[in-house]
Design a protein around this motif. Structure first.
Motif, PDB file in Angstrom:
ATOM      1  N   THR A 182      -0.940   6.303  -8.074  1.00  0.00           N
ATOM      2  CA  THR A 182      -0.523   5.155  -8.884  1.00  0.00           C
ATOM      3  C   THR A 182       0.204   5.612 -10.150  1.00  0.00           C
ATOM      4  OG1 THR A 182      -2.684   5.095  -9.980  1.00  0.00           O
ATOM      5  CG2 THR A 182      -2.391   3.680  -8.027  1.00  0.00           C
ATOM      6  N   ALA A 183       0.500   6.889 -10.235  1.00  0.00           N
ATOM      7  CA  ALA A 183       1.166   7.429 -11.424  1.00  0.00           C
ATOM      8  C   ALA A 183       2.548   6.802 -11.597  1.00  0.00           C
ATOM      9  CB  ALA A 183       1.294   8.945 -11.309  1.00  0.00           C
ATOM     10  N   VAL A 184       2.920   6.586 -12.840  1.00  0.00           N
ATOM     11  CA  VAL A 184       4.260   6.127 -13.193  1.00  0.00           C
ATOM     12  C   VAL A 184       4.797   7.048 -14.276  1.00  0.00           C
ATOM     13  CG1 VAL A 184       3.878   3.708 -12.566  1.00  0.00           C
ATOM     14  CG2 VAL A 184       3.384   4.470 -14.881  1.00  0.00           C
ATOM     15  N   GLY A 185       6.116   7.167 -14.321  1.00  0.00           N
ATOM     16  CA  GLY A 185       6.731   8.011 -15.337  1.00  0.00           C
ATOM     17  C   GLY A 185       8.215   8.132 -15.105  1.00  0.00           C
ATOM     18  N   THR A 186       8.811   9.009 -15.858  1.00  0.00           N
ATOM     19  CA  THR A 186      10.253   9.221 -15.763  1.00  0.00           C
ATOM     20  C   THR A 186      10.528  10.544 -15.050  1.00  0.00           C
ATOM     21  OG1 THR A 186      10.394  10.430 -17.852  1.00  0.00           O
ATOM     22  CG2 THR A 186      10.565   8.009 -17.971  1.00  0.00           C
ATOM     23  N   THR A 230      12.034   7.233   1.364  1.00  0.00           N
ATOM     24  CA  THR A 230      11.762   6.121   0.451  1.00  0.00           C
ATOM     25  C   THR A 230      12.972   5.859  -0.434  1.00  0.00           C
ATOM     26  OG1 THR A 230       9.418   6.675   0.502  1.00  0.00           O
ATOM     27  CG2 THR A 230      10.150   5.222  -1.266  1.00  0.00           C
ATOM     28  N   ARG A 231      13.619   6.921  -0.889  1.00  0.00           N
ATOM     29  CA  ARG A 231      14.860   6.755  -1.675  1.00  0.00           C
ATOM     30  C   ARG A 231      15.873   5.944  -0.882  1.00  0.00           C
ATOM     31  NH1 ARG A 231      18.094  11.850  -1.353  1.00  0.00           N
ATOM     32  NH2 ARG A 231      18.129  10.998   0.750  1.00  0.00           N
ATOM     33  N   ASP A 232      16.063   6.302   0.388  1.00  0.00           N
ATOM     34  CA  ASP A 232      17.043   5.600   1.220  1.00  0.00           C
ATOM     35  C   ASP A 232      16.688   4.132   1.376  1.00  0.00           C
ATOM     36  OD1 ASP A 232      18.227   8.090   1.434  1.00  0.00           O
ATOM     37  OD2 ASP A 232      17.585   8.426   3.513  1.00  0.00           O
ATOM     38  N   VAL A 233      15.417   3.845   1.588  1.00  0.00           N
ATOM     39  CA  VAL A 233      14.966   2.450   1.717  1.00  0.00           C
ATOM     40  C   VAL A 233      15.233   1.691   0.422  1.00  0.00           C
ATOM     41  CG1 VAL A 233      12.903   0.996   1.939  1.00  0.00           C
ATOM     42  CG2 VAL A 233      13.245   2.914   3.514  1.00  0.00           C
ATOM     43  N   LEU A 234      14.858   2.279  -0.695  1.00  0.00           N
ATOM     44  CA  LEU A 234      15.024   1.595  -1.974  1.00  0.00           C
ATOM     45  C   LEU A 234      16.484   1.407  -2.348  1.00  0.00           C
ATOM     46  CD1 LEU A 234      12.136   3.283  -4.001  1.00  0.00           C
ATOM     47  CD2 LEU A 234      12.195   0.934  -3.125  1.00  0.00           C
ATOM     48  N   LEU A 235      17.321   2.374  -2.061  1.00  0.00           N
ATOM     49  CA  LEU A 235      18.752   2.252  -2.402  1.00  0.00           C
ATOM     50  C   LEU A 235      19.474   1.245  -1.506  1.00  0.00           C
ATOM     51  CD1 LEU A 235      19.781   5.925  -3.236  1.00  0.00           C
ATOM     52  CD2 LEU A 235      19.446   4.001  -4.813  1.00  0.00           C
ATOM     53  N   ASN A 236      18.894   0.960  -0.371  1.00  0.00           N
ATOM     54  CA  ASN A 236      19.498  -0.034   0.526  1.00  0.00           C
ATOM     55  C   ASN A 236      18.935  -1.429   0.302  1.00  0.00           C
ATOM     56  OD1 ASN A 236      21.465   1.418   2.135  1.00  0.00           O
ATOM     57  ND2 ASN A 236      19.709   2.661   2.768  1.00  0.00           N
ATOM     58  N   GLY A 240       0.795  -1.221   0.000  1.00  0.00           N
ATOM     59  CA  GLY A 240       0.000   0.000   0.000  1.00  0.00           C
ATOM     60  C   GLY A 240       0.828   1.273   0.000  1.00  0.00           C
ATOM     61  N   ALA A 241       2.138   1.154   0.177  1.00  0.00           N
ATOM     62  CA  ALA A 241       3.001   2.336   0.119  1.00  0.00           C
ATOM     63  C   ALA A 241       3.070   2.831  -1.326  1.00  0.00           C
ATOM     64  CB  ALA A 241       4.399   2.004   0.638  1.00  0.00           C
ATOM     65  N   ASN A 242       3.421   4.076  -1.490  1.00  0.00           N
ATOM     66  CA  ASN A 242       3.485   4.688  -2.811  1.00  0.00           C
ATOM     67  C   ASN A 242       4.921   4.800  -3.290  1.00  0.00           C
ATOM     68  OD1 ASN A 242       1.186   6.553  -1.183  1.00  0.00           O
ATOM     69  ND2 ASN A 242       0.550   5.462  -2.997  1.00  0.00           N
ATOM     70  N   SER A 243       5.101   4.724  -4.595  1.00  0.00           N
ATOM     71  CA  SER A 243       6.435   4.915  -5.166  1.00  0.00           C
ATOM     72  C   SER A 243       6.847   6.373  -5.007  1.00  0.00           C
ATOM     73  CB  SER A 243       6.440   4.541  -6.650  1.00  0.00           C
ATOM     74  OG  SER A 243       5.796   5.550  -7.419  1.00  0.00           O
ATOM     75  N   PRO A 244       8.148   6.631  -4.984  1.00  0.00           N
ATOM     76  CA  PRO A 244       8.596   8.032  -4.911  1.00  0.00           C
ATOM     77  C   PRO A 244       8.080   8.871  -6.070  1.00  0.00           C
ATOM     78  CG  PRO A 244      10.429   6.538  -4.555  1.00  0.00           C
ATOM     79  CD  PRO A 244       9.254   5.697  -4.940  1.00  0.00           C
ATOM     80  N   PHE A 245       8.019   8.292  -7.270  1.00  0.00           N
ATOM     81  CA  PHE A 245       7.498   9.052  -8.404  1.00  0.00           C
ATOM     82  C   PHE A 245       6.050   9.444  -8.145  1.00  0.00           C
ATOM     83  CE2 PHE A 245       5.182   9.754 -12.268  1.00  0.00           C
ATOM     84  CZ  PHE A 245       6.020  10.591 -12.989  1.00  0.00           C
ATOM     85  N   ALA A 246       5.235   8.502  -7.681  1.00  0.00           N
ATOM     86  CA  ALA A 246       3.817   8.787  -7.440  1.00  0.00           C
ATOM     87  C   ALA A 246       3.648   9.891  -6.401  1.00  0.00           C
ATOM     88  CB  ALA A 246       3.085   7.515  -7.009  1.00  0.00           C
ATOM     89  N   VAL A 247       4.450   9.863  -5.357  1.00  0.00           N
ATOM     90  CA  VAL A 247       4.358  10.894  -4.313  1.00  0.00           C
ATOM     91  C   VAL A 247       4.718  12.257  -4.893  1.00  0.00           C
ATOM     92  CG1 VAL A 247       5.299  11.687  -2.111  1.00  0.00           C
ATOM     93  CG2 VAL A 247       4.736   9.267  -2.425  1.00  0.00           C
ATOM     94  N   ALA A 248       5.797  12.316  -5.659  1.00  0.00           N
ATOM     95  CA  ALA A 248       6.209  13.585  -6.266  1.00  0.00           C
ATOM     96  C   ALA A 248       5.155  14.077  -7.264  1.00  0.00           C
ATOM     97  CB  ALA A 248       7.569  13.434  -6.941  1.00  0.00           C
TER      98      ALA A 248
END
Length: 154
Positions: free
Chosen positions: A74-78, A144-150, A37-45
């Motif tokens: 739920t947005a995705v993109g670059t 979230t970046r820190d979690v994903l990079l680790n 249920g957490a959101n991706s960093p892109f979706a949050v931004a």
């Protein structure tokens, strides 16, 4: 509230989120961390672009804004996509706020279904709400970046 100073702080929040997305790269930027249920960093931004456009453009300035809040999460993109959304957004925000009386009531009231302050706000209060949202989501994207990079992904 001085316009350029206010927009400076909004831009710092967006630039910080974009920087975190650049560190992640497009694939990880679109990856949701645990728990479910957490959101991706892109979706949050991306959600933050909707927040700023809606609350400033529609609520304060009365501009028509077609927002689908649920789909923002739920947005995705670059990162390039997000940058191409943020730059014109700031042009609109500057125009929306150029002649605003901070103590006046905003032109529109948000629907009760939108999360936000549970009291009527002046235009200054709406601006503070947008800054509050962007600041908290900037921090969320960084964590979230820190979690994903680790390597802590599902």
């Amino acid at each position: 509230m001085e316009l350029n100073e206010y927009l400076y702080f909004l831009r710092r929040a967006f630039d910080g989120m974009i920087s975190a997305l650049e560190e992640l790269g497009d694939e990880l930027a679109n990856t949701a961390p645990p728990p479910a249920g957490a959101n991706s960093p892109f979706a949050v931004a991306y959600h933050c672009t909707g927040v700023a456009d809606y609350w400033i453009g529609h609520i304060i300035a009365g501009r028509s804004v077609d927002r689908d809040r649920a789909s923002e999460f739920t947005a995705v993109g670059t990162v390039t996509d997000l940058k191409s959304t943020v730059d014109p957004l700031f042009d609109r925000l500057r125009d929306d706020l150029r002649e605003v009386d901070a103590q006046a009531a905003p032109r529109n009231v948000p629907p009760a279904s939108f999360e936000g302050p549970d009291r009527p706000l002046s235009c200054a209060g709406v601006q503070l709400h947008v800054l509050e949202e962007l600041a908290q989501h900037h921090g969320q994207v960084q964590i979230t970046r820190d979690v994903l990079l680790n390597g802590n992904v599902r």
